[in-house]
Design a protein around this motif. Structure first.
Motif, PDB file in Angstrom:
ATOM      1  N   THR A 123     -49.223 -53.424 -54.013  1.00  0.00           N
ATOM      2  CA  THR A 123     -49.909 -52.667 -55.062  1.00  0.00           C
ATOM      3  C   THR A 123     -50.542 -51.415 -54.489  1.00  0.00           C
ATOM      4  O   THR A 123     -50.459 -50.326 -55.078  1.00  0.00           O
ATOM      5  CB  THR A 123     -50.984 -53.548 -55.728  1.00  0.00           C
ATOM      6  OG1 THR A 123     -50.380 -54.751 -56.206  1.00  0.00           O
ATOM      7  CG2 THR A 123     -51.636 -52.821 -56.884  1.00  0.00           C
ATOM      8  N   GLU A 124     -51.170 -51.539 -53.332  1.00  0.00           N
ATOM      9  CA  GLU A 124     -51.827 -50.378 -52.728  1.00  0.00           C
ATOM     10  C   GLU A 124     -50.799 -49.331 -52.305  1.00  0.00           C
ATOM     11  O   GLU A 124     -51.016 -48.125 -52.481  1.00  0.00           O
ATOM     12  CB  GLU A 124     -52.693 -50.823 -51.558  1.00  0.00           C
ATOM     13  CG  GLU A 124     -53.862 -51.700 -52.005  1.00  0.00           C
ATOM     14  CD  GLU A 124     -54.957 -51.842 -50.969  1.00  0.00           C
ATOM     15  OE1 GLU A 124     -54.755 -51.413 -49.809  1.00  0.00           O
ATOM     16  OE2 GLU A 124     -56.028 -52.375 -51.326  1.00  0.00           O
ATOM     17  N   LEU A 125     -49.670 -49.764 -51.760  1.00  0.00           N
ATOM     18  CA  LEU A 125     -48.614 -48.826 -51.389  1.00  0.00           C
ATOM     19  C   LEU A 125     -48.009 -48.168 -52.625  1.00  0.00           C
ATOM     20  O   LEU A 125     -47.716 -46.971 -52.631  1.00  0.00           O
ATOM     21  CB  LEU A 125     -47.530 -49.549 -50.584  1.00  0.00           C
ATOM     22  CG  LEU A 125     -47.960 -50.096 -49.218  1.00  0.00           C
ATOM     23  CD1 LEU A 125     -46.866 -50.985 -48.626  1.00  0.00           C
ATOM     24  CD2 LEU A 125     -48.327 -48.980 -48.258  1.00  0.00           C
ATOM     25  N   GLU A 126     -47.833 -48.944 -53.684  1.00  0.00           N
ATOM     26  CA  GLU A 126     -47.297 -48.384 -54.927  1.00  0.00           C
ATOM     27  C   GLU A 126     -48.268 -47.380 -55.534  1.00  0.00           C
ATOM     28  O   GLU A 126     -47.846 -46.372 -56.121  1.00  0.00           O
ATOM     29  CB  GLU A 126     -46.998 -49.500 -55.925  1.00  0.00           C
ATOM     30  CG  GLU A 126     -46.277 -49.026 -57.174  1.00  0.00           C
ATOM     31  CD  GLU A 126     -45.934 -50.152 -58.123  1.00  0.00           C
ATOM     32  OE1 GLU A 126     -45.390 -49.850 -59.209  1.00  0.00           O
ATOM     33  OE2 GLU A 126     -46.214 -51.326 -57.810  1.00  0.00           O
ATOM     34  N   PHE A 127     -49.562 -47.627 -55.396  1.00  0.00           N
ATOM     35  CA  PHE A 127     -50.549 -46.675 -55.916  1.00  0.00           C
ATOM     36  C   PHE A 127     -50.460 -45.352 -55.160  1.00  0.00           C
ATOM     37  O   PHE A 127     -50.592 -44.279 -55.766  1.00  0.00           O
ATOM     38  CB  PHE A 127     -51.950 -47.268 -55.801  1.00  0.00           C
ATOM     39  CG  PHE A 127     -53.025 -46.379 -56.360  1.00  0.00           C
ATOM     40  CD1 PHE A 127     -53.000 -45.969 -57.681  1.00  0.00           C
ATOM     41  CD2 PHE A 127     -54.079 -45.956 -55.559  1.00  0.00           C
ATOM     42  CE1 PHE A 127     -54.004 -45.151 -58.207  1.00  0.00           C
ATOM     43  CE2 PHE A 127     -55.084 -45.145 -56.070  1.00  0.00           C
ATOM     44  CZ  PHE A 127     -55.042 -44.742 -57.397  1.00  0.00           C
ATOM     45  N   MET A 128     -50.242 -45.395 -53.862  1.00  0.00           N
ATOM     46  CA  MET A 128     -50.064 -44.151 -53.109  1.00  0.00           C
ATOM     47  C   MET A 128     -48.832 -43.397 -53.623  1.00  0.00           C
ATOM     48  O   MET A 128     -48.865 -42.163 -53.768  1.00  0.00           O
ATOM     49  CB  MET A 128     -49.940 -44.450 -51.623  1.00  0.00           C
ATOM     50  CG  MET A 128     -51.252 -44.869 -50.962  1.00  0.00           C
ATOM     51  SD  MET A 128     -52.504 -43.542 -50.922  1.00  0.00           S
ATOM     52  CE  MET A 128     -51.696 -42.352 -49.842  1.00  0.00           C
ATOM     53  N   LEU A 151     -56.581 -35.298 -52.439  1.00  0.00           N
ATOM     54  CA  LEU A 151     -57.873 -35.846 -52.031  1.00  0.00           C
ATOM     55  C   LEU A 151     -57.972 -37.329 -52.382  1.00  0.00           C
ATOM     56  O   LEU A 151     -58.517 -38.120 -51.595  1.00  0.00           O
ATOM     57  CB  LEU A 151     -59.007 -35.063 -52.708  1.00  0.00           C
ATOM     58  CG  LEU A 151     -59.349 -33.697 -52.122  1.00  0.00           C
ATOM     59  CD1 LEU A 151     -60.347 -32.968 -53.023  1.00  0.00           C
ATOM     60  CD2 LEU A 151     -59.922 -33.845 -50.708  1.00  0.00           C
ATOM     61  N   ARG A 152     -57.455 -37.695 -53.547  1.00  0.00           N
ATOM     62  CA  ARG A 152     -57.461 -39.115 -53.930  1.00  0.00           C
ATOM     63  C   ARG A 152     -56.603 -39.935 -52.975  1.00  0.00           C
ATOM     64  O   ARG A 152     -56.951 -41.074 -52.632  1.00  0.00           O
ATOM     65  CB  ARG A 152     -56.956 -39.275 -55.364  1.00  0.00           C
ATOM     66  CG  ARG A 152     -57.888 -38.717 -56.426  1.00  0.00           C
ATOM     67  CD  ARG A 152     -57.472 -39.146 -57.822  1.00  0.00           C
ATOM     68  NE  ARG A 152     -58.263 -38.472 -58.830  1.00  0.00           N
ATOM     69  CZ  ARG A 152     -59.507 -38.798 -59.168  1.00  0.00           C
ATOM     70  NH1 ARG A 152     -60.099 -39.809 -58.555  1.00  0.00           N
ATOM     71  NH2 ARG A 152     -60.149 -38.125 -60.108  1.00  0.00           N
ATOM     72  N   GLN A 153     -55.474 -39.371 -52.555  1.00  0.00           N
ATOM     73  CA  GLN A 153     -54.637 -40.089 -51.585  1.00  0.00           C
ATOM     74  C   GLN A 153     -55.399 -40.350 -50.295  1.00  0.00           C
ATOM     75  O   GLN A 153     -55.397 -41.477 -49.775  1.00  0.00           O
ATOM     76  CB  GLN A 153     -53.380 -39.269 -51.280  1.00  0.00           C
ATOM     77  CG  GLN A 153     -52.398 -39.150 -52.426  1.00  0.00           C
ATOM     78  CD  GLN A 153     -51.353 -38.088 -52.157  1.00  0.00           C
ATOM     79  OE1 GLN A 153     -50.815 -37.990 -51.057  1.00  0.00           O
ATOM     80  NE2 GLN A 153     -51.061 -37.276 -53.163  1.00  0.00           N
TER      81      GLN A 153
END
Length: 216
Positions: A130-135, A156-158
């Protein structure tokens, strides 16, 4: 780096995140397609890491079927029973428990950009995939906008999410994967994931500065 090179590099980053995320789901018939996507992404952003994708492809092609990989995936990441390498940030950041403060904080990052629980993401907020997909999602948003200021905000969010979440727990997680995996495929995946996140943490400040210079 000119503007087109900049965009191509970010597109490649997105493909690499997308491929890595998919590899932390149970092995499926689309695995070779995912590995090809991952290899292409790595070649475009961190070519020194592309040999890991070659090794993953070689390990996959040596499998008579997906049974061994599925068995190891289940033992490492899914259960039932104790997980050999729990794929949740809260396990490493909240004292060995899951669904803790780290989980809720990750969810807040998603909600800020309009993602809702049970919507685009079907798994726990701090699940590695999930965290990788969010990136990948944040990079996709960055590339879709025509406004340089908005693109900069997505970068910046990344950086904020990467440094606050996967960047803080990827090392102990992937060290467990490397140590506990029986299939060489998952040992290689653990090593690639660790090195990719480290490369991202090192590169993102320079990438953002280059992007702002090109649009300044």
């Amino acid at each position: 780096m000119n503007s087109n090179d900049d965009l191509n590099r970010h597109d490649a980053r997105g493909r690499a995140y997308q491929g890595l995320s998919a590899l932390y789901h149970p092995p499926a018939a689309t695995l070779e397609k995912v590995l090809t996507l991952l290899k292409g992404g790595l070649e475009g952003c961190y070519p020194e890491l592309a040999p890991y994708a070659d090794d993953l492809l070689a390990e996959y092609r040596e499998q008579a079927d997906l049974g061994e990989l599925r068995d190891d995936y289940t033992r490492l990441f899914l259960g039932p029973g104790p997980l050999a390498a729990a794929p949740y940030g809260s396990f490493y950041l909240d004292g060995g428990r899951t669904m803790g403060p780290t989980t809720l904080e990750a969810q807040q990052h998603y909600q800020v950009v309009g993602l809702k629980p049970g919507g685009e993401f079907k798994h726990p907020p701090d699940f590695i995939a999930t965290e990788l997909e969010f990136m990948f999602f944040l990079i996709h948003c960055q590339l879709q906008t025509a406004d340089p200021g908005t693109a900069s905000q997505f970068m910046l969010r990344q950086r904020a999410f990467l440094n606050r979440h996967p960047g803080r727990w990827v090392e102990p997680f992937t060290e467990l994967v490397i140590e506990e995996a029986r299939a060489e495929f998952y040992k290689v995946l653990g090593a690639l994931t660790q090195n990719f996140i480290l490369a991202e943490q090192n590169a993102l400040p320079e990438l953002q500065a280059a992007s702002e210079t090109n649009h300044g």
